[in-house]
Write an enzyme that holds these catalytic residues in place. Structure first.
Site, PDB file in Angstrom:
ATOM      1  N   VAL A 245       0.851  -1.197   0.000  1.00  0.00           N
ATOM      2  CA  VAL A 245       0.000   0.000   0.000  1.00  0.00           C
ATOM      3  C   VAL A 245       0.887   1.249   0.000  1.00  0.00           C
ATOM      4  O   VAL A 245       0.614   2.225  -0.695  1.00  0.00           O
ATOM      5  CB  VAL A 245      -0.955   0.008   1.226  1.00  0.00           C
ATOM      6  CG1 VAL A 245      -1.894   1.191   1.170  1.00  0.00           C
ATOM      7  CG2 VAL A 245      -1.743  -1.282   1.293  1.00  0.00           C
ATOM      8  N   GLU A 246       1.986   1.188   0.778  1.00  0.00           N
ATOM      9  CA  GLU A 246       2.929   2.319   0.806  1.00  0.00           C
ATOM     10  C   GLU A 246       3.441   2.626  -0.605  1.00  0.00           C
ATOM     11  O   GLU A 246       3.468   3.769  -1.050  1.00  0.00           O
ATOM     12  CB  GLU A 246       4.107   1.970   1.739  1.00  0.00           C
ATOM     13  CG  GLU A 246       5.287   2.918   1.576  1.00  0.00           C
ATOM     14  CD  GLU A 246       6.346   2.794   2.678  1.00  0.00           C
ATOM     15  OE1 GLU A 246       6.045   2.236   3.745  1.00  0.00           O
ATOM     16  OE2 GLU A 246       7.457   3.288   2.450  1.00  0.00           O
ATOM     17  N   ARG A 247       3.835   1.565  -1.315  1.00  0.00           N
ATOM     18  CA  ARG A 247       4.432   1.770  -2.646  1.00  0.00           C
ATOM     19  C   ARG A 247       3.392   2.271  -3.639  1.00  0.00           C
ATOM     20  O   ARG A 247       3.677   3.152  -4.454  1.00  0.00           O
ATOM     21  CB  ARG A 247       5.099   0.468  -3.107  1.00  0.00           C
ATOM     22  CG  ARG A 247       6.361   0.225  -2.323  1.00  0.00           C
ATOM     23  CD  ARG A 247       6.949  -1.155  -2.461  1.00  0.00           C
ATOM     24  NE  ARG A 247       8.055  -1.263  -1.501  1.00  0.00           N
ATOM     25  CZ  ARG A 247       8.580  -2.395  -1.077  1.00  0.00           C
ATOM     26  NH1 ARG A 247       8.142  -3.557  -1.525  1.00  0.00           N
ATOM     27  NH2 ARG A 247       9.570  -2.391  -0.206  1.00  0.00           N
TER      28      ARG A 247
END
Ligand code: FAD
Length: 387
Positions: A245-247
């Site tokens: 999700v961060e990426r």
């Protein structure tokens, strides 16, 4: 402007976030750049009051209860902010430090930690990297040793965004040395006011200057075991999932940021004249800008493919790694080309182009370097047999 992806509700949200960025962030961007920090508590409270810090999180804890297409809109608009540092700090709160808590936290943990994160009453940071372990997450050494009902935490974390002003850290620590490597790690919510937690210093960086990036130390920091997310020993797995999700969030913000940079360059080269005509009338320049717009559209569509998989509950590790890689590479290409077309004005701090160029360099490093993305892509492609 409804499209195949976005309806009128998405458009209203887009307008709301755009107004927020234009009134609450952009006018103060230069001040925050000079200060080396943005006021996360003040800004997050305003975002929380508008219901923007937990669009995809359950309504039960104050979230919006909607799917990731809404978060996509939010991130695209935040990504266009003139303070990339504030934009990153916001995404840390919504997409980097809290997804594992929202997905795997207990009711009590979500009440205690997720609710204030969504309301903007608490600032979060994600604390994974260490001085001796960045790309190789399995090599982290910070230890959380059980002591009664608590953990005693010792070690240090480096490069922690929001680190100087966070109320809570989502910390990856080694809770069992038995297996070594990726085994025996846990994700723990650490209050920064716990005795033994300290900010050793704020780092002076090439770009994202309005973001506070800190080195944190832990000296017998006592934290309740009730703050561990999920079963003991599952931290590495939970963090690898959270990284996706961060990426994706980083890639969504990058595509929007790059689009803004090209649009500004089009405006600049229309105004600026050389050899008796506007710069933009040189075929080399308008072809080059058209090519960059095509690359940005390709990145945006790859991002949307990741969102489709995420919303469908499918694994997007391969696709999010490709998007992150492409975002990092394209950020360098777009800002370098656009700076060139600004001439000397691209090289001075009076104009934002130099800042875009400096900021863009982070994307190939933060959240996993390009080479780490290439390793994941190779693994999914089965390029090296048996790995
Ligand atoms: C501004 C900023 C903000 C950050 N925010 C956070 C945060 O909030 N929380 C957090 O936990 N971390 C954060 N990070 C850390 C970031 O995730 C790491 O910097 C990144 O993962 C790279 O780790 P490293 O810096 O230790 O580089 P190293 O691991 O030392 O790698 C150095 C370089 O070696 C190359 N390399 C590495 N592995 C391989 C390989 N297998 N094959 C080929 N080449 C390789 C890459 O080019 C890499 O850039 C942040 C970093 C920065 C700069």
């Amino acid at each position: 402007m409804s499209s195949i992806y976005f309806n009128d509700e998405h458009d209203s949200l887009r307008q709301l976030v755009r107004n927020f960025v234009e009134t609450e962030i952009n006018p103060r961007a230069e001040e925050w750049e000079a200060a080396g920090i943005f006021p996360a508590r003040e800004l997050f409270k305003k975002l929380g009051d508008l219901g923007l810090l937990g669009l995809t999180y359950p309504e039960k804890y104050g979230g919006g209860g909607v799917d990731y297409w809404y978060q996509t809109v939010f991130l695209e608009e935040i990504g266009r902010a003139e303070s990339a540092g504030a934009a990153l700090g916001i995404a840390v709160q919504t997409d980097m430090a809290t997804p594992a808590l929202a997905e795997h936290g207990t009711e009590a943990q979500k009440e205690k930690f997720l609710r204030p994160a969504i309301a903007g009453d608490a600032v979060f940071a994600i604390a994974v990297s260490e001085p001796d372990a960045g790309s190789d997450v399995a090599a982290i050494r910070t230890r959380a040793v059980p002591d009664g009902n608590d953990y005693l935490i010792n070690g240090s974390k480096m490069w922690i965004t929001n680190g100087a002003q966070a109320d809570y850290l989502t910390l990856l620590a080694r809770t069992d040395d038995g297996g070594g490597g990726f085994r025996g790690m846990s994700l723990i919510i650490v209050p920064t006011d716990a005795p033994g937690v300290g900010v050793s210093r704020k780092l002076d960086k090439l770009g994202y200057r309005s973001s506070d990036t800190a080195i944190l130390t832990f000296e017998d920091a006592r934290v309740s075991q009730a703050n561990r997310i999920g079963p003991e020993g599952m931290g590495f797995m939970l963090q690898m999932r959270q990284f996706q999700v961060e990426r994706l969030s980083g890639s969504l913000m990058t595509a929007a940021m790059l689009d803004k940079v090209v649009q500004r360059t089009i405006a600049y080269t229309r105004e600026r004249r050389a050899f008796g005509k506007p710069l933009i009338e040189n075929q080399w320049i308008y072809f080059k800008l058209s090519e960059l717009l095509t690359e940005i559209e390709a990145l945006r569509q790859l991002n949307y493919h990741c969102v489709r998989r995420l919303v469908a509950g499918q694994d997007m590790t391969r696709e999010a790694s490709m998007a992150k890689l492409k975002a990092g590479r394209l950020a360098r290409q777009v800002t370098d080309t656009c700076l060139q077309f600004h001439g000397g004005m691209g090289y001075v701090e009076e104009y934002p182009m130099a800042r875009y160029f400096r900021d863009a360099r982070l994307i190939s490093i933060g959240g996993g370097a390009d080479e780490v993305m290439l390793g994941i892509i190779a693994k999914y492609a089965g390029i090296l047999p048996g790995r």
